[in-house]
Design a protein around this motif. Structure first.
Motif, mmCIF file in Angstrom:
data_model
loop_
_atom_site.group_PDB
_atom_site.id
_atom_site.type_symbol
_atom_site.label_atom_id
_atom_site.label_comp_id
_atom_site.label_asym_id
_atom_site.label_seq_id
_atom_site.Cartn_x
_atom_site.Cartn_y
_atom_site.Cartn_z
ATOM 1 N N VAL A 110 0.944 -1.264 0.154
ATOM 2 C CA VAL A 110 -0.097 0.004 0.146
ATOM 3 C C VAL A 110 0.706 1.070 0.000
ATOM 4 O O VAL A 110 0.605 2.203 -0.696
ATOM 5 C CB VAL A 110 -0.960 0.004 1.286
ATOM 6 C CG1 VAL A 110 -1.788 1.233 1.263
ATOM 7 C CG2 VAL A 110 -1.967 -1.073 1.300
ATOM 8 N N LEU A 111 1.972 1.217 0.496
ATOM 9 C CA LEU A 111 2.929 2.244 0.753
ATOM 10 C C LEU A 111 3.469 2.773 -0.598
ATOM 11 O O LEU A 111 3.728 3.710 -1.035
ATOM 12 C CB LEU A 111 4.168 2.136 1.676
ATOM 13 C CG LEU A 111 3.764 2.208 3.096
ATOM 14 C CD1 LEU A 111 5.037 2.105 4.143
ATOM 15 C CD2 LEU A 111 2.852 3.388 3.596
ATOM 16 N N CYS A 161 -7.586 -2.950 -1.803
ATOM 17 C CA CYS A 161 -8.754 -2.504 -1.121
ATOM 18 C C CYS A 161 -9.651 -3.648 -0.896
ATOM 19 O O CYS A 161 -10.237 -4.158 -0.129
ATOM 20 C CB CYS A 161 -9.677 -1.427 -2.055
ATOM 21 S SG CYS A 161 -9.007 0.194 -1.915
ATOM 22 N N GLU A 162 -9.514 -4.727 -2.062
ATOM 23 C CA GLU A 162 -10.330 -6.027 -2.258
ATOM 24 C C GLU A 162 -9.931 -6.870 -1.012
ATOM 25 O O GLU A 162 -10.637 -7.650 -0.283
ATOM 26 C CB GLU A 162 -10.163 -6.760 -3.466
ATOM 27 C CG GLU A 162 -11.085 -6.152 -4.416
ATOM 28 C CD GLU A 162 -10.756 -6.628 -5.621
ATOM 29 O OE1 GLU A 162 -10.122 -7.602 -5.863
ATOM 30 O OE2 GLU A 162 -11.485 -6.206 -6.802
ATOM 31 N N VAL A 178 -7.168 8.631 -4.834
ATOM 32 C CA VAL A 178 -7.991 7.682 -3.933
ATOM 33 C C VAL A 178 -7.509 7.401 -2.634
ATOM 34 O O VAL A 178 -6.180 7.203 -2.165
ATOM 35 C CB VAL A 178 -7.959 6.482 -4.679
ATOM 36 C CG1 VAL A 178 -8.810 5.429 -3.974
ATOM 37 C CG2 VAL A 178 -8.700 6.499 -5.901
ATOM 38 N N VAL A 179 -8.251 7.376 -1.623
ATOM 39 C CA VAL A 179 -7.955 7.152 -0.128
ATOM 40 C C VAL A 179 -7.517 5.577 -0.109
ATOM 41 O O VAL A 179 -7.885 4.793 -0.657
ATOM 42 C CB VAL A 179 -9.119 7.419 0.635
ATOM 43 C CG1 VAL A 179 -8.951 7.058 2.139
ATOM 44 C CG2 VAL A 179 -9.686 8.640 0.796
ATOM 45 N N LEU A 180 -6.450 5.637 0.664
ATOM 46 C CA LEU A 180 -5.540 4.324 0.731
ATOM 47 C C LEU A 180 -5.952 3.713 2.158
ATOM 48 O O LEU A 180 -6.339 4.432 3.192
ATOM 49 C CB LEU A 180 -4.179 4.311 0.570
ATOM 50 C CG LEU A 180 -3.762 4.759 -0.830
ATOM 51 C CD1 LEU A 180 -2.236 5.014 -0.791
ATOM 52 C CD2 LEU A 180 -4.072 3.636 -1.817
ATOM 53 N N PRO A 181 -6.114 2.402 2.099
ATOM 54 C CA PRO A 181 -6.818 1.585 3.364
ATOM 55 C C PRO A 181 -5.809 1.347 4.266
ATOM 56 O O PRO A 181 -5.107 0.256 4.367
ATOM 57 C CB PRO A 181 -7.352 0.358 2.707
ATOM 58 C CG PRO A 181 -6.473 -0.012 1.651
ATOM 59 C CD PRO A 181 -6.361 1.243 1.118
ATOM 60 N N LEU A 182 -5.160 2.319 5.144
ATOM 61 C CA LEU A 182 -3.949 2.523 6.107
ATOM 62 C C LEU A 182 -4.440 2.821 7.484
ATOM 63 O O LEU A 182 -5.161 3.709 7.481
ATOM 64 C CB LEU A 182 -2.769 2.830 5.431
ATOM 65 C CG LEU A 182 -1.876 2.212 4.712
ATOM 66 C CD1 LEU A 182 -1.001 3.139 3.787
ATOM 67 C CD2 LEU A 182 -1.286 0.867 5.071
ATOM 68 N N ASP A 191 -15.902 -4.642 8.373
ATOM 69 C CA ASP A 191 -16.382 -3.368 8.382
ATOM 70 C C ASP A 191 -15.409 -2.116 8.195
ATOM 71 O O ASP A 191 -15.726 -0.997 9.123
ATOM 72 C CB ASP A 191 -17.520 -3.122 9.525
ATOM 73 C CG ASP A 191 -16.614 -3.423 10.969
ATOM 74 O OD1 ASP A 191 -15.569 -3.733 10.915
ATOM 75 O OD2 ASP A 191 -17.124 -2.941 11.996
ATOM 76 N N TRP A 192 -13.995 -2.488 7.797
ATOM 77 C CA TRP A 192 -13.193 -1.327 8.031
ATOM 78 C C TRP A 192 -13.576 0.037 7.055
ATOM 79 O O TRP A 192 -13.335 0.989 7.390
ATOM 80 C CB TRP A 192 -11.862 -1.825 7.353
ATOM 81 C CG TRP A 192 -11.672 -1.998 5.909
ATOM 82 C CD1 TRP A 192 -12.006 -2.980 5.015
ATOM 83 C CD2 TRP A 192 -11.653 -1.028 4.896
ATOM 84 N NE1 TRP A 192 -11.970 -2.840 4.017
ATOM 85 C CE2 TRP A 192 -11.433 -1.666 3.949
ATOM 86 C CE3 TRP A 192 -10.924 0.298 5.007
ATOM 87 C CZ2 TRP A 192 -11.199 -0.903 2.379
ATOM 88 C CZ3 TRP A 192 -10.587 1.113 3.783
ATOM 89 C CH2 TRP A 192 -11.113 0.366 2.489
ATOM 90 N N ASN A 193 -14.369 -0.295 5.949
ATOM 91 C CA ASN A 193 -14.856 0.966 5.414
ATOM 92 C C ASN A 193 -16.276 1.482 5.637
ATOM 93 O O ASN A 193 -16.899 2.192 4.618
ATOM 94 C CB ASN A 193 -14.520 0.757 3.636
ATOM 95 C CG ASN A 193 -15.544 -0.604 3.467
ATOM 96 O OD1 ASN A 193 -16.025 -1.357 4.301
ATOM 97 N ND2 ASN A 193 -15.694 -0.952 2.025
#
Length: 289
Positions: A33-34, A77-78, A126-130, A87-89
């Motif tokens: 992700v980084l 993201c998947e 796009v927002v990243l999931p971190l 439910d992280w998002n």
């Protein structure tokens, strides 16, 4: 001890990870992700430098990079729920933190607002999931404090890598001034030389932007005062090159002060040392941004 790279920190986390099945693989996933985040930053800078007379081929190249990056982010993201929970998002726009509120002085940020993009179709916004984007409160709610610690460690490696690349790029720029700009004898040679300077400066901007974004996310992760004192704010004036870079004892420049990151112990210093050897030849009068 030499500062660690992102890869060495990732390997260290993997070697010492506990039996928690949910966390297994999290460090590698966050490292990916980084890298996507860095690609976002580089793409955003390259888009910003497109001029009005851009060719169709150049536009297509940018479009392909955006499409490729979006596919990469989609895959990340998947797989996010494996590490962040199902439910992280949930209500993500309400939970996302904005580091726009973090005062970084005159350090430019590439994105006007990374966290609430005006057009979600642009992969460079796009927002990243971190955890650092979710915020500490949300990370605590989701039971992600172990990932918070791991991301902070990976961010330190990312900062080390960015500072190393920044030093190499600045030294390269200094060499161009010495070998190309100074000895350009014709209009065409001067034009080409300054074109090289411009290309080198784009690389400087890329690595500086990656470092600044990294530091903001470290602040969002509640990095300690000692950590933030080591990874200081990067200002515009820190990116200027001068004869001091080549030789701190150069006559007439002994009172010049190197930017703080030149004295840091960062990874792979052999590369920058090669550049510094060439920089020993830089004329004392070189001083430009």
């Amino acid at each position: 001890m030499t500062a660690q790279t992102t890869k060495s920190i990732e390997m260290d986390i993997i070697s010492n990870q506990g039996p928690d099945g949910r966390m297994r693989g999290a460090a590698t996933w966050m490292a990916r992700v980084l890298k996507a985040e860095e690609s976002q930053i580089i793409l955003a800078i390259d888009v910003r430098h497109i001029h009005a007379r851009v060719t169709e081929t150049q536009r297509l190249s940018i479009a392909r990079r955006q499409d490729c990056l979006q596919m990469q982010i989609d895959r990340l993201c998947e797989s996010a729920s494996q590490f962040l929970g199902e439910d992280w998002n949930e209500d993500i726009l309400d939970n996302l933190i904005s580091t726009m509120d973090i005062d970084e002085g005159d350090g430019e940020d590439v994105f006007s607002d990374t966290f609430h993009p005006q057009d979600p179709n642009y992969s460079d916004a796009v927002v990243l999931p971190l955890p650092s984007y979710l915020g500490m409160q949300q990370a605590d709610r989701l039971g992600l404090l172990t990932m918070v610690d791991q991301e902070l460690r990976l961010r330190e490696g990312q900062a080390n890598d960015a500072l190393h690349e920044l030093r190499v790029s600045l030294a390269h720029k200094a060499v161009i001034f010495r070998t190309d700009v100074r000895h350009a004898g014709t209009y065409n040679m001067t034009t080409r030389a300054w074109g090289k300077v411009g290309s080198a400066d784009v690389k400087v901007q890329r690595h500086a932007a990656i470092y600044r974004r990294c530091r903001k996310q470290m602040i969002a992760l509640n990095a300690s005062g000692n950590t933030l004192n080591r990874y200081k704010m990067l200002r515009k004036e820190d990116l200027k090159i001068s004869a001091t870079i080549a030789d701190p004892n150069a006559r007439g420049h002994r009172d010049d002060t190197l930017a703080w990151f030149w004295t840091m112990d960062v990874p792979r210093d052999t590369e920058v040392n090669d550049w510094m050897s060439e920089c020993k030849m830089i004329a004392p009068h070189v001083n430009t941004g």
